[in-house]
Design an enzyme around this catalytic site. Sequence first.
Site, short mmCIF file in Angstrom:
data_model
loop_
_atom_site.label_atom_id
_atom_site.label_comp_id
_atom_site.label_asym_id
_atom_site.label_seq_id
_atom_site.Cartn_x
_atom_site.Cartn_y
_atom_site.Cartn_z
N SER A 190 106.46 -2.31 -0.70
CA SER A 190 105.63 -2.68 -1.79
C SER A 190 106.06 -2.05 -3.13
O SER A 190 106.23 -0.89 -3.20
CB SER A 190 103.99 -2.08 -1.10
OG SER A 190 103.25 -2.38 -2.41
N LYS B 18 94.20 -8.93 5.36
CA LYS B 18 93.18 -9.38 4.38
C LYS B 18 91.84 -9.88 4.83
O LYS B 18 90.95 -9.96 4.22
CB LYS B 18 94.08 -10.35 3.39
CG LYS B 18 95.11 -9.71 2.57
CD LYS B 18 95.55 -10.75 1.69
CE LYS B 18 97.00 -10.06 0.86
NZ LYS B 18 97.32 -10.94 -0.27
N ASP C 131 93.86 -11.78 -5.89
CA ASP C 131 95.23 -12.61 -5.66
C ASP C 131 94.86 -14.14 -6.38
O ASP C 131 95.71 -14.48 -7.15
CB ASP C 131 95.32 -13.20 -4.42
CG ASP C 131 96.05 -11.92 -3.39
OD1 ASP C 131 96.64 -11.05 -3.91
OD2 ASP C 131 95.65 -12.02 -2.33
N ALA D 246 100.68 -23.01 3.99
CA ALA D 246 99.33 -23.21 4.71
C ALA D 246 98.96 -21.67 5.23
O ALA D 246 98.20 -21.73 6.24
CB ALA D 246 99.23 -24.19 5.67
N GLY D 247 99.58 -20.70 4.64
CA GLY D 247 99.03 -19.36 5.25
C GLY D 247 98.16 -18.61 4.36
O GLY D 247 97.72 -19.34 3.35
N THR E 61 104.22 -27.29 9.19
CA THR E 61 103.58 -27.82 10.29
C THR E 61 102.27 -28.28 9.52
O THR E 61 101.25 -27.90 9.26
CB THR E 61 102.85 -26.52 11.05
OG1 THR E 61 104.32 -25.70 11.46
CG2 THR E 61 102.50 -26.91 12.43
N GLY F 71 107.07 -14.37 -8.49
CA GLY F 71 106.06 -13.72 -7.78
C GLY F 71 105.65 -12.54 -8.13
O GLY F 71 104.69 -11.87 -7.92
P1 ATR Z 1 101.29 -15.89 4.16
O1 ATR Z 1 99.90 -15.45 4.96
O2 ATR Z 1 101.94 -14.68 3.58
O3 ATR Z 1 101.33 -16.92 3.41
P2 ATR Z 1 102.28 -17.08 6.79
O4 ATR Z 1 100.91 -17.23 7.42
O5 ATR Z 1 103.42 -16.54 7.86
O6 ATR Z 1 102.20 -15.90 5.59
O7 ATR Z 1 102.81 -18.32 6.10
C1 ATR Z 1 104.06 -18.59 5.96
C2 ATR Z 1 104.37 -19.96 5.40
O8 ATR Z 1 105.52 -20.26 5.31
C3 ATR Z 1 103.80 -21.16 6.44
O9 ATR Z 1 103.21 -22.10 5.40
C4 ATR Z 1 105.27 -21.42 7.05
O10 ATR Z 1 105.05 -22.90 7.53
P3 ATR Z 1 104.54 -22.99 9.01
O11 ATR Z 1 103.09 -23.12 8.97
O12 ATR Z 1 105.12 -24.70 9.41
O13 ATR Z 1 105.11 -22.02 9.98
C5 ATR Z 1 106.11 -21.46 5.83
N1 ATR Z 1 107.56 -21.41 6.30
C6 ATR Z 1 107.85 -20.25 6.69
N2 ATR Z 1 109.17 -20.56 7.03
C7 ATR Z 1 109.59 -21.64 6.46
C8 ATR Z 1 110.78 -22.85 6.61
N3 ATR Z 1 112.07 -22.20 7.01
N4 ATR Z 1 110.45 -23.96 6.22
C9 ATR Z 1 109.28 -24.39 5.66
N5 ATR Z 1 108.32 -23.72 5.80
C10 ATR Z 1 108.39 -22.52 6.05
#
Ligand code: ATR
Length: 287
Positions: free
Chosen positions: A14, A67, A103, A125-126, A149, A252
């Site tokens: 961090s 969080k 954030d 979508a995380g 996804t 970022g």
């Molecule tokens: P955070 O809470 O930090 O946003 P997360 O919940 O792990 O982290 O979400 C990671 C995001 O990156 C998700 O939207 C993930 O897509 P999926 O929901 O399909 O897993 C996306 N992600 C990670 N690797 C990816 C890749 N190679 N291509 C497209 N999307 C990716």
Amino acid sequence: MPRLAVIGHPVAHSRSPAMQNAALAALGLGEEWDYEAIDVAPEGFEARVRAMPAEGFAGANVTVPHKLAALALADTASEMAREIGAANTLIFGPSGILAHNTDAGGLIAALPAQPQGQRALVLGAGGAARAAVWALGAAGAGVDIWNRTPARAETVRVEVTERAQDLQVKIEVGTIGVEAREDPAAALDQSGYGLVVNTTAVGLRGEDPFVHLPLRRDGFRPGQVVVDMVYGDSPSSLLNAAAAAGAATVDGIEVLVQQGALSFQLWTDREPPLDVMRVAAYSLGDR
Ligand code: ATR
């Protein structure tokens, strides 16, 4: 001595301790205050946080994966934290634990212009996506969510819409269902968006965003704002492509600086020294 900390798992990488300690020092609070990193696994999170006020902590930042838990254990929460369903900032006060989410405000502050009336594309979508959707939607942008996804994008859309109804906040949010493929013709036309925000992990391990995200390499245009939450030691290939096309770019680290500045203000009630925080955050390697 008031103590502050960032709590995460992992947290060693961090940039917040360097950034926040530089800010404290710049305002002459360095002798009095201190900001450290605390690594705690999810099963130990709540007990660790509840012990902090008695250990002299005035507040904390909370990062992945805590969080949601941070909001759940708080006695009171700001409207934005409740809307997003997650907290990244805690204040330990006489009336208990107060949860905030900076954030969202940090993202808005990092933008070169207010997003009101813009169309925004949020990729992912995380947790970071959820904060971005709320931040932009509440600021008056129309938001489309895309995710690898699609069901997760739909979940965020439904949750945000339902919560907005409960809280009587007007938010315009939809989803985009395109498959990311190497074929640029299969990508969506991102030039229709005033704002494109990547919250996915794509780029973190050197993945090509134009293979893993539904964006065209030559699809950016002047007047657009492109935000990439992924950061490393050099500009991401997403931001390089956007800048080459004349779009404005936000990385970022700038979002991190702005959310950190808002947290700093909440704890200390002092104007955060943004330039000092920015220099400290950029001068640190991420590894
Ligand atoms: P955070 O809470 O930090 O946003 P997360 O919940 O792990 O982290 O979400 C990671 C995001 O990156 C998700 O939207 C993930 O897509 P999926 O929901 O399909 O897993 C996306 N992600 C990670 N690797 C990816 C890749 N190679 N291509 C497209 N999307 C990716």
